[in-house]
Design a protein around this motif. Structure first.
Motif, mmCIF file in Angstrom:
data_model
loop_
_atom_site.group_PDB
_atom_site.id
_atom_site.type_symbol
_atom_site.label_atom_id
_atom_site.label_comp_id
_atom_site.label_asym_id
_atom_site.label_seq_id
_atom_site.Cartn_x
_atom_site.Cartn_y
_atom_site.Cartn_z
ATOM 1 N N ARG A 92 0.857 -1.167 0.000
ATOM 2 C CA ARG A 92 0.000 0.000 0.000
ATOM 3 C C ARG A 92 0.900 1.225 0.000
ATOM 4 O O ARG A 92 1.704 1.417 0.908
ATOM 5 N N TYR A 96 -4.520 5.410 -1.058
ATOM 6 C CA TYR A 96 -5.592 4.658 -1.709
ATOM 7 C C TYR A 96 -5.117 3.736 -2.802
ATOM 8 O O TYR A 96 -5.827 3.496 -3.760
ATOM 9 N N LYS A 97 -3.937 3.180 -2.719
ATOM 10 C CA LYS A 97 -3.418 2.454 -3.865
ATOM 11 C C LYS A 97 -2.548 1.290 -3.395
ATOM 12 O O LYS A 97 -1.743 1.446 -2.483
ATOM 13 N N TYR A 98 -2.709 0.120 -4.050
ATOM 14 C CA TYR A 98 -1.824 -1.020 -3.836
ATOM 15 C C TYR A 98 -1.022 -1.255 -5.110
ATOM 16 O O TYR A 98 -1.556 -1.160 -6.211
ATOM 17 N N PHE A 100 1.076 -4.346 -6.833
ATOM 18 C CA PHE A 100 1.277 -5.786 -6.709
ATOM 19 C C PHE A 100 2.575 -6.217 -7.376
ATOM 20 O O PHE A 100 2.999 -5.652 -8.389
#
Lengths: 110, 113
Positions: A92, A96-98, A100
């Motif tokens: 994270r 507001y963002k992941y 991968f």
């Protein structure tokens, strides 16, 4: 550019083996690291790590984070065929963002 | 156990057509996301949504994409004029609060022909 690198890309083991999956990262705004298991479709949540050195455990799975060396490991002991899946590491960043990684594909043979 | 629900599970559409992918997040969750996964590639962030507005979006989320929460339960992703490269698995996710874990839906496989 933010980066999440997982290794190995794939792994084949026999039931009963112990595996260690690695996730290293370079991100500008680290908030937390999450591990997910992806079998057929949806990633399912395993662990969320925010602090260094504190091991999280759930049954045969455990994970730890090193924020100084910028990596995490996911251990699976006494592997079973049902552990066969893609294991995803996500960071994270910001609010507001992941981001991968590409995942580690684990295959456990009977 | 509460779960994120996505419909349809698979959609085939002609290039240039509009598609709407639907999601019902977990009921007390406040943060909503769309991700996509092109076959064989990593899961990519598209957009996050909180308090009825976009919080953050990626470079992928251009003018062809839009999101809406038309009522208290649904969360939709619209692609206005689909391209072949939009073919992917689209995942909706929701979170209860800030710095909690995201729960993912089963995904919608979009195939653009």
């Amino acid at each position: 550019e933010d980066k999440v690198v997982q290794s190995p890309l794939s792994l084949v083991v026999h039931e009963g083996d112990t595996v260690t999956l690695n996730c290293s990262y370079e991100v500008t705004n680290f908030r937390s690291l999450l591990w997910y298991k992806q079998e057929k479709k949806a990633p399912t949540f395993l662990f969320m790590l925010t602090s260094s050195g504190i091991e999280k455990k759930s049954g045969r799975l455990s994970s730890i984070l090193d924020k100084k060396e910028l990596f995490s490991i996911l251990n699976i002991t006494a592997t079973q065929t049902g552990d066969s899946a893609i294991y995803l590491c996500a960071i994270r960043t910001g609010t507001y963002k992941y981001i991968f990684g590409t995942g580690t594909r684990l295959k456990v043979l009977a | 156990e509460p779960e994120v629900t996505q419909t349809p599970s698979h959609q085939v559409t002609q290039m240039g057509q509009e598609v709407i992918l639907r999601c019902v997040p977990i009921s007390n969750h406040l943060y909503f996301y769309w991700y996509r996964q092109i076959l064989g590639q990593k899961v990519e962030f598209l957009v996050s949504f909180y308090n009825n507005e976009i919080s953050e979006k990626s470079e992928i989320f251009d003018d062809q994409f839009s999101v809406e929460r038309p009522d208290g339960s649904n969360f939709t992703l619209k692609i206005r004029s689909t391209k072949l490269e939009d073919s992917a698995m689209y995942f909706c996710a929701s979170e209860q609060g800030f710095m909690t874990e995201a729960f993912f839906g089963q995904g919608t496989r979009l195939t653009v022909v």
